[in-house]
Scaffold this motif. Structure first.
Motif, mmCIF file in Angstrom:
data_model
loop_
_atom_site.group_PDB
_atom_site.id
_atom_site.type_symbol
_atom_site.label_atom_id
_atom_site.label_comp_id
_atom_site.label_asym_id
_atom_site.label_seq_id
_atom_site.Cartn_x
_atom_site.Cartn_y
_atom_site.Cartn_z
ATOM 1 N N CYS A 2 -13.557 9.395 31.839
ATOM 2 C CA CYS A 2 -12.942 9.868 33.237
ATOM 3 C C CYS A 2 -11.296 10.222 33.328
ATOM 4 O O CYS A 2 -10.928 10.142 34.168
ATOM 5 C CB CYS A 2 -13.055 8.561 34.287
ATOM 6 S SG CYS A 2 -14.889 8.184 34.518
ATOM 7 N N PRO A 48 -10.500 11.369 41.206
ATOM 8 C CA PRO A 48 -11.163 10.413 41.752
ATOM 9 C C PRO A 48 -12.484 11.021 42.444
ATOM 10 O O PRO A 48 -13.518 10.082 42.344
ATOM 11 C CB PRO A 48 -10.212 9.627 42.768
ATOM 12 C CG PRO A 48 -8.895 10.065 41.990
ATOM 13 C CD PRO A 48 -8.828 11.227 41.485
ATOM 14 N N ASP A 49 -12.171 12.113 43.228
ATOM 15 C CA ASP A 49 -13.628 12.672 43.797
ATOM 16 C C ASP A 49 -14.417 13.002 42.850
ATOM 17 O O ASP A 49 -15.732 12.757 43.044
ATOM 18 C CB ASP A 49 -13.191 13.670 44.597
ATOM 19 C CG ASP A 49 -12.460 13.230 45.890
ATOM 20 O OD1 ASP A 49 -12.590 12.167 46.323
ATOM 21 O OD2 ASP A 49 -11.733 14.238 46.509
ATOM 22 N N ARG A 54 -16.301 9.961 41.591
ATOM 23 C CA ARG A 54 -17.474 9.576 42.529
ATOM 24 C C ARG A 54 -18.677 10.343 42.439
ATOM 25 O O ARG A 54 -20.012 9.839 42.493
ATOM 26 C CB ARG A 54 -16.906 9.417 43.962
ATOM 27 C CG ARG A 54 -15.525 8.473 44.329
ATOM 28 C CD ARG A 54 -15.231 8.567 45.643
ATOM 29 N NE ARG A 54 -14.432 7.547 46.008
ATOM 30 C CZ ARG A 54 -12.806 7.902 45.834
ATOM 31 N NH1 ARG A 54 -12.312 8.977 45.368
ATOM 32 N NH2 ARG A 54 -11.893 6.949 46.132
ATOM 33 N N GLU A 55 -18.316 11.578 42.225
ATOM 34 C CA GLU A 55 -19.553 12.541 42.371
ATOM 35 C C GLU A 55 -20.265 12.557 41.267
ATOM 36 O O GLU A 55 -21.855 12.412 41.124
ATOM 37 C CB GLU A 55 -18.945 14.027 42.370
ATOM 38 C CG GLU A 55 -18.404 14.414 43.842
ATOM 39 C CD GLU A 55 -17.501 15.617 43.567
ATOM 40 O OE1 GLU A 55 -17.415 16.267 42.412
ATOM 41 O OE2 GLU A 55 -16.723 16.009 44.504
ATOM 42 N N ALA A 85 -22.582 9.179 41.118
ATOM 43 C CA ALA A 85 -23.863 9.612 42.048
ATOM 44 C C ALA A 85 -24.895 10.354 41.357
ATOM 45 O O ALA A 85 -26.040 9.997 41.256
ATOM 46 C CB ALA A 85 -23.331 10.115 43.353
ATOM 47 N N ALA A 108 -11.657 4.608 43.139
ATOM 48 C CA ALA A 108 -12.929 5.244 42.955
ATOM 49 C C ALA A 108 -13.950 4.301 42.301
ATOM 50 O O ALA A 108 -15.103 4.238 42.339
ATOM 51 C CB ALA A 108 -12.708 6.318 41.964
ATOM 52 N N ALA A 162 -15.169 1.827 44.633
ATOM 53 C CA ALA A 162 -16.180 2.784 45.602
ATOM 54 C C ALA A 162 -17.641 2.740 44.874
ATOM 55 O O ALA A 162 -18.715 2.564 45.387
ATOM 56 C CB ALA A 162 -15.699 3.953 46.061
ATOM 57 N N VAL A 163 -17.604 2.968 43.431
ATOM 58 C CA VAL A 163 -18.841 3.327 42.709
ATOM 59 C C VAL A 163 -19.495 2.075 42.069
ATOM 60 O O VAL A 163 -20.601 1.923 41.685
ATOM 61 C CB VAL A 163 -18.684 4.607 41.763
ATOM 62 C CG1 VAL A 163 -18.240 5.627 42.699
ATOM 63 C CG2 VAL A 163 -17.739 4.002 40.870
ATOM 64 N N THR A 216 -14.785 -6.022 41.366
ATOM 65 C CA THR A 216 -15.972 -5.295 41.649
ATOM 66 C C THR A 216 -17.149 -5.789 40.946
ATOM 67 O O THR A 216 -18.341 -5.444 41.238
ATOM 68 C CB THR A 216 -15.856 -3.700 41.136
ATOM 69 O OG1 THR A 216 -15.690 -3.715 39.575
ATOM 70 C CG2 THR A 216 -14.615 -3.115 41.668
#
Length: 358
Positions: free
Chosen positions: A51, A56-57, A60-61, A64, A125, A128-129, A152
């Motif tokens: 990473c 950050p986007d 996340r992508e 997913a 990020a 979020a994930v 997390t």
């Protein structure tokens, strides 16, 4: 099952991570991604996404996408270097000028994106994930960010290249990667400079030192087959992190030039990023030697090479590209074995060597 695979270090790693086999597929920027991570997970290993060069986007992508393809433990890897002010690249660009002339390019007016250190946005990020593991290279992030990662529920994995670094990680990391000098890519040293230690020697030192703290030790560097994995586990490691062996798979995103260099001699060089990293020789290394003082500090050296890389890679050449590979590439598997099948085969080899009583 009896033997080494039934002992606490391996079982502790499997229990904590949810992996079925004691393998972490190494995060390799520019060489691994969604397809490789998902395949390794399907094979029973911990899959990893590199990473340090993602927004950050994009983090996340990609998470997913992995989750849609595989169900199992995922590791996100980040760097913890300090960017600082841009260095003076005058000497570096002057050294590269003959190659600019040869390739008909100029150094970039606007530097390309550099490897980014872990920061608030990347931490958001992660929040979020919610990956199962988060590993860090070049030390650990600031305590406030590390606390957020821990919140997390992710396991924190630190990287040590020396015994001193492993001791520093006690109480800060849940697992420690013992990265030997045989490993391909960047040496993740962060205390007292680069002090190369072989993987098996380092693993044994770290296991003996950290045994009381029950921190699983993960061996990395020079391991490409079941015998190598078995040796590391016999010395007390709970798992191995494998990078070079996965470069031979079709899921690896390396160029044809990089694939052709996997079985060649390797050197530690600072030419491609400014940091010390192991890879195959190419035109740039042959011209300047593996180490040159004009190369700006990590990660800034890569900027002046961007146009040279683009021109050569468009022509199928890796003359100015980092061809990261570890010392065991010469005994790597046949090209083309899918990553899931490779992971499953390695697990069977280890079980045959260590997992069953005679």
């Amino acid at each position: 099952m009896s033997g080494i695979l039934a002992k606490r270090p391996v079982q502790d790693f499997l229990r904590r991570t949810g992996a079925r086999v004691p393998i972490i597929q190494a995060p390799m920027a520019g060489a691994g991604g969604v397809a490789l991570a998902a395949a390794a997970i399907r094979g029973g290993a911990v899959g990893s996404l590199p990473c340090a060069m993602l927004t950050p986007d994009q983090v996340r992508e990609q998470v997913a996408q992995v989750r849609a393809q595989a169900d199992g433990p995922l590791n996100l890897n980040f760097f913890c270097h300090r960017l600082g002010d841009p260095p003076d690249e005058t000497a570096w660009r002057a050294l590269l000028q003959p190659f600019y002339d040869k390739e008909g390019v100029s150094p970039p007016d606007t530097p390309p994106p550099l490897r980014a250190p872990f920061d608030d946005a990347l931490c958001a990020a992660v929040e979020a994930v919610r990956p199962e593991l988060v590993s860090f290279h070049f030390g650990l992030p600031d305590p406030a960010l590390l606390d957020r990662v821990r919140a997390t529920g992710a396991l924190v994995v630190g990287n040590a290249t020396t015994l001193d670094e492993s001791i520093w990680l006690i109480g800060k990391a849940d697992m420690v990667i013992a990265q030997g000098f045989e490993a391909g890519g960047h040496a993740g040293y962060f205390l007292n400079g680069y002090r190369p230690v072989g993987t098996l020697a380092l693993v044994r030192q770290v296991v003996l030192e950290l045994g009381f703290s029950q921190i699983p030790v993960i061996a990395a560097g020079g391991i490409v087959d079941g015998a190598g994995i078995s040796a590391a586990l016999t010395l007390g490691a709970g798992a191995v992190q494998l990078g070079t062996v996965y470069l031979f798979t079709p899921e690896a995103t390396i160029s044809a030039a990089h694939r052709s260099a996997l079985r060649t001699d390797t050197v530690v060089t600072n030419l491609f990023s400014g940091g010390l990293a192991r890879g195959a020789r190419n035109t740039l290394i042959d011209a300047f030697g593996p180490i040159h003082p004009a190369a700006p500090r990590f990660p800034h050296a890569s900027a002046a090479l961007a146009e040279l890389r683009r021109a050569a890679e468009a022509d199928g050449r890796g003359d100015y590209s980092p061809l990261w590979v570890g010392q065991a590439g010469e005994i790597g598997p046949a090209l083309g074995e899918p990553a899931q099948a490779l992971t499953e085969r390695l697990a069977r080899e280890v079980t045959a060597l260590l997992g069953e009583s005679p």
